[in-house]
Enzyme design. Structure first.
Site, PDB file in Angstrom:
ATOM      1  N   ASP A  47      40.964  59.132 179.326  1.00  0.00           N
ATOM      2  CA  ASP A  47      41.853  58.483 179.824  1.00  0.00           C
ATOM      3  C   ASP A  47      43.114  58.762 180.591  1.00  0.00           C
ATOM      4  OD1 ASP A  47      39.808  56.127 179.388  1.00  0.00           O
ATOM      5  OD2 ASP A  47      41.110  55.604 177.386  1.00  0.00           O
ATOM      6  N   GLU A  86      37.232  54.011 199.887  1.00  0.00           N
ATOM      7  CA  GLU A  86      38.127  53.187 200.736  1.00  0.00           C
ATOM      8  C   GLU A  86      39.191  52.475 200.260  1.00  0.00           C
ATOM      9  OE1 GLU A  86      35.053  55.026 203.040  1.00  0.00           O
ATOM     10  OE2 GLU A  86      34.755  53.914 201.044  1.00  0.00           O
ATOM     11  N   HIS A 123      29.717  54.875 179.508  1.00  0.00           N
ATOM     12  CA  HIS A 123      29.849  56.053 178.566  1.00  0.00           C
ATOM     13  C   HIS A 123      29.348  57.274 179.056  1.00  0.00           C
ATOM     14  CE1 HIS A 123      30.899  52.697 175.708  1.00  0.00           C
ATOM     15  NE2 HIS A 123      31.306  53.496 175.206  1.00  0.00           N
TER      16      HIS A 123
END
Length: 320
Positions: free
Chosen positions: A128, A188, A250
């Protein structure tokens, strides 16, 4: 004087954890220390499940994903009585200090042990990239590679069908992985938790892109922000373009660590031993401007701010 250390991995696994364990073990052995590996994080510490590690225990581990010691969620570790049992197990085994590899929850456990007088060093292991006091965490760049590969594949099919793809990326409440993947994958549009988000604004941006001649688009969004299937239906309804959602899940945590994560994990593991031998305890390791650093773990958790990579977001928007 420290003679024996323990090492554990805790929380969600991240590529490079094995490399970090290897770094800890090999560096400790080179200094004449003994090392005990603790199975399944704080749960194994509480249940006294440990094994002596030698240099051969970590052979052929630097390239392996996951963590061979295992990991587990153990919220009961918040209980001081549970932690007291854990410390008793450490002392019973003759362990003088503990190296903890994991995310912010793992750091919290290390902080609590430190407050109870047991020296700990925390290493940031999470995809993270949400740990204070470090530019990057162990596992972030491997996860980024995995996400970008998935985006590349989605672009192939989105382009073929003139479709909009919504890709949900891990990160919890930190948008670093999403932002980096959006830039590297040429997305985008990008939606991250640090910036206020509305479906209507996103749709307006997509419509503006269509007006410029865009035939397909990829929207990268951090998990927990909304139901991505519902968002995809909303985009399709408002734009008239076929839209599909993909949750990478995961798969982002697995795989052989990329070279940078192997190097980072190895350096941090060895640095943890340097700190312990220098008399430091209650510290967390980071890398800032490519230099290894250490912070007081209590101060890092309670007081340090983690800067948002706003320049990354501006870059992503310029490249839409």
């Amino acid at each position: 004087m420290i003679k024996k250390i323990g090492v554990l991995t805790s929380g969600g696994d991240a590529p490079g954890m094995n490399a970090a364990i290897r770094g800890v073990v090999r560096a400790a052995l080179s200094e004449g220390l003994e090392v005990m590996g603790i199975y399944d994080g704080y749960l194994g510490l509480y249940e006294d499940r440990m094994v002596q590690l030698d240099r051969y225990s970590v052979s052929d581990m630097i390239n392996r994903g996951g963590t061979f010691l295992g990991s587990a969620r153990f919220p009961e570790f918040r209980d001081e009585n549970i932690r007291a049992v854990a410390i008793e197990n450490l002392k019973k085994r003759g362990i003088d200090a503990l190296v903890v590899i994991g995310g912010d929850g793992s750091y919290m456990g290390a902080m609590r042990l430190t407050e109870m007088g047991f020296p700990c060093i925390g290493l940031p292991g999470t995809i993270d990239n949400d740990i204070k006091g470090t530019d990057y965490t162990i596992g972030f760049f491997t996860a980024l590679s995995t996400v970008v590969e998935a985006i590349d594949r989605l672009r192939d099919t989105s382009s073929s069908h003139q479709r909009i793809s919504v890709v949900e990326v891990m990160g919890r409440y930190c948008g670093d992985l999403t932002l980096a993947a959006a830039i590297a994958g040429g997305c985008e549009f990008v939606v991250v938790p640090e910036v206020e988000f509305s479906r209507e604004d996103l749709v307006n941006e997509i419509k503006a892109g269509i007006a410029k001649g865009k035939k397909h688009a990829i929207v990268a969004i951090t998990e927990h922000m909304c139901d991505v299937d519902e968002l995809a239906h909303f985009i399709e309804k408002e734009t008239g373009r076929e839209t599909r959602a993909t949750v990478l899940g995961h798969i982002q945590r697995g795989g052989s660590p990329v070279p940078y994560d192997r190097i980072l994990a190895s350096r941090m593991g060895a640095y943890a031993i340097e700190l312990l031998l220098a008399g430091y305890g209650g510290r967390c390791v980071g890398i800032q401007n490519e230099q290894l650093v250490h912070h007081d773990i209590i101060d890092a958790i309670e007081n340090m701010k983690r800067p948002f990579k706003g320049d990354w977001l501006e870059c992503a928007k310029k490249l839409y």
